[in-house]
Design a protein around this motif. Structure first.
Motif, PDB file in Angstrom:
ATOM      1  N   SER A 102       0.818  -1.208   0.000  1.00  0.00           N
ATOM      2  CA  SER A 102       0.000   0.000   0.000  1.00  0.00           C
ATOM      3  C   SER A 102       0.855   1.263   0.000  1.00  0.00           C
ATOM      4  O   SER A 102       1.827   1.382   0.736  1.00  0.00           O
ATOM      5  CB  SER A 102      -0.928   0.004   1.218  1.00  0.00           C
ATOM      6  N   TYR A 106      -6.508   6.785   0.100  1.00  0.00           N
ATOM      7  CA  TYR A 106      -7.280   7.698   0.935  1.00  0.00           C
ATOM      8  C   TYR A 106      -8.657   7.967   0.335  1.00  0.00           C
ATOM      9  O   TYR A 106      -8.947   7.624  -0.812  1.00  0.00           O
ATOM     10  CB  TYR A 106      -6.543   9.038   1.065  1.00  0.00           C
ATOM     11  N   TYR A 121      -3.931   6.984   4.316  1.00  0.00           N
ATOM     12  CA  TYR A 121      -2.492   6.722   4.339  1.00  0.00           C
ATOM     13  C   TYR A 121      -1.882   7.609   3.264  1.00  0.00           C
ATOM     14  O   TYR A 121      -2.050   7.350   2.062  1.00  0.00           O
ATOM     15  CB  TYR A 121      -2.262   5.233   4.053  1.00  0.00           C
ATOM     16  N   ARG A 171       5.464   8.986   4.819  1.00  0.00           N
ATOM     17  CA  ARG A 171       4.062   8.660   4.516  1.00  0.00           C
ATOM     18  C   ARG A 171       3.409   8.251   5.835  1.00  0.00           C
ATOM     19  O   ARG A 171       3.917   7.380   6.547  1.00  0.00           O
ATOM     20  CB  ARG A 171       3.987   7.544   3.481  1.00  0.00           C
ATOM     21  N   LYS A 173       0.571   6.838   8.423  1.00  0.00           N
ATOM     22  CA  LYS A 173      -0.573   5.972   8.670  1.00  0.00           C
ATOM     23  C   LYS A 173      -1.606   6.723   9.516  1.00  0.00           C
ATOM     24  O   LYS A 173      -1.276   7.674  10.215  1.00  0.00           O
ATOM     25  CB  LYS A 173      -0.129   4.717   9.419  1.00  0.00           C
ATOM     26  N   ASN A 174      -2.852   6.271   9.447  1.00  0.00           N
ATOM     27  CA  ASN A 174      -3.903   6.807  10.311  1.00  0.00           C
ATOM     28  C   ASN A 174      -3.853   8.333  10.351  1.00  0.00           C
ATOM     29  O   ASN A 174      -3.766   8.949  11.409  1.00  0.00           O
ATOM     30  CB  ASN A 174      -3.760   6.270  11.737  1.00  0.00           C
ATOM     31  N   SER A 175      -3.895   8.968   9.192  1.00  0.00           N
ATOM     32  CA  SER A 175      -3.619  10.392   9.135  1.00  0.00           C
ATOM     33  C   SER A 175      -4.720  11.191   8.463  1.00  0.00           C
ATOM     34  O   SER A 175      -5.494  10.673   7.654  1.00  0.00           O
ATOM     35  CB  SER A 175      -2.294  10.634   8.399  1.00  0.00           C
ATOM     36  N   GLY A 193      -0.619  12.737  11.836  1.00  0.00           N
ATOM     37  CA  GLY A 193      -0.630  11.282  11.883  1.00  0.00           C
ATOM     38  C   GLY A 193      -0.833  10.800  13.296  1.00  0.00           C
ATOM     39  O   GLY A 193      -0.061  11.140  14.199  1.00  0.00           O
TER      40      GLY A 193
END
Length: 410
Positions: A102, A106, A121, A171, A173-175, A193
């Motif tokens: 990945s 988004y 992401y 990059r 995650k969970n952002s 993030g």
């Protein structure tokens, strides 16, 4: 299977908010970038001997969907995958086995008046708006001129902590991300993030902000990146494995960047950038006779880096390129001499666009790492623990590579 389910859910939910029978406009995009090269890294304690290899230049595949709600507002959905070392059958030098990994994936809402809100992401603002790829942001291969003229190749100078420049680019995650519309040439962006794992009990939240001003061929950008409860891996430094950041409670790591570039009407491109890195650390003091409790000391180490680049287009198809970067010494070094953490990199090359979708290029790059530094190539090489998640390039090794690349875009 997970990616197909995610895409199907996104496509069903987004248009269903307006008309159940409508579908968003879809676009398939990506590129395959292969490099045939000679590479080596000598000078350190464990050299990477000369060899010929085939390297992957960050090849990717993606689907982008958009749905117009009003004349000013639309939904966006993107599902993007990184073709993780397709040339090695999907198993890279870190032992990772996923062929499709990945990337920027988004859902977003875009309003021409207020800007874009992204969730998923995605690249931090430090990279997405004032990165060193094309157009001072992103990273779309060799299609346009950017501060890092060799973006997405082995000769790349920027793009993360193991690079000479753009060390705060990441990059997330969970952002969630916000990007403003164009206000008379000025755009701003912010990223947050959220850390859900709480490594060692501390939240490693990630905050970025950036601003970019564009006027005709001139661009000027500034960026800031903050990584909470993050610092230098002191144990790795003492073991001679080079610099790396990990979760370290009660300290933070911060990056500051300014970039500028100008594309002349003659096809001449000039770019320059400066970055300041401030790394937190925490270190146990070895016990001495008569001391029962070993104290924990913490502080910061800092380092400056700069790069310049120049390119000249000769007609619509041929471009010659050169870049130079220097990473300075490390102030307040806890291991060794600060000057031993410096490095320089030079990259030279040319690209020729045979069609709008197919390009060939040649390149040469050399990184001169001092004894404690381990900057790596854009397509990294590892002199220790190759094929495992603990692979690393020995400090002091000097990576050198040259070759021929081919990139096909669609």
């Amino acid at each position: 299977m997970f990616h197909r389910k995610l895409l199907l859910a996104a496509l069903l939910l987004l248009p269903g908010a307006v008309h159940a029978t409508d579908l968003p406009q879809l676009k398939l995009y990506g590129f395959i970038n292969a490099e045939l090269e000679w590479a080596r890294a000598i000078g350190g304690p464990t050299p990477y001997t000369s060899r010929v290899r085939l390297a992957d230049g960050n090849s990717r595949l993606g689907i982008f969907g958009s749905y117009d709600i009003t004349p000013n507002t639309q939904f966006n959905v993107q599902l993007e995958g990184f073709l993780n070392n397709f040339e090695q059958g999907g198993i890279n030098d870190l032992g990772q086995t996923a062929t499709l990994e990945s990337r920027n994936t988004y859902v977003a809402v875009l309003d021409k008046r207020f800007g874009q809100l992204i969730a998923g992401y995605y690249d931090n603002a430090y990279r997405a708006l004032v990165g060193t790829g094309a157009n001072s942001g992103g990273n779309i291969g060799l299609t346009e001129l950017g501060l890092d003229l060799f973006n997405n190749t082995t000769a790349g100078v920027s793009g993360g902590f193991t690079s000479l420049f753009g060390r705060g680019e990441a990059r997330l995650k969970n952002s969630i991300h916000y990007r403003s519309p164009d206000w008379f040439g000025l755009r701003v962006s912010a990223s947050y993030g959220l850390d859900e794992t709480m490594e060692n009990g501390g939240r490693r939240d990630h905050i970025s902000a950036a601003a970019l001003y564009s006027f005709h061929g001139f661009k000027l950008g500034v960026g800031y990146d903050h990584q909470a409860n993050t610092g230098i891996d002191s144990d790795a430094l003492f073991r001679g494995q080079g610099m790396n950041t990990i979760g370290v409670n009660d300290v933070s790591t911060n990056y500051y960047k300014v970039i500028a570039s100008y594309l002349f009407p003659t096809g001449t491109y000039l770019g320059a950038g400066y970055e300041r890195s401030v790394y937190g650390f925490a270190n146990f003091i070895p016990p001495v006779q008569g001391v029962i409790v070993t104290p924990l000391t913490s502080g910061t180490m800092s380092q400056g880096g700069a790069m310049v680049s120049a390119a000249q287009r000769l007609g619509p198809d041929l471009t010659f390129m050169a870049s130079y970067g220097k990473l300075g010494g490390l102030s307040n070094a806890i291991v060794g001499n600060g000057a031993d953490y410096a490095a320089t990199q030079i990259s030279l090359g040319a690209k020729y666009a045979m069609t709008d979708a197919f390009m060939v290029y040649v390149y040469f790059t050399r990184i001169d790492n001092q004894p404690q530094q381990n900057l790596n190539l854009g397509a990294p090489i590892f002199s220790n623990n190759n094929g495992t998640g603990g692979a690393y390039l020995a400090p002091g090794d000097k990576p050198t590579a040259g070759g021929l690349g081919m990139i096909a875009r669609f």
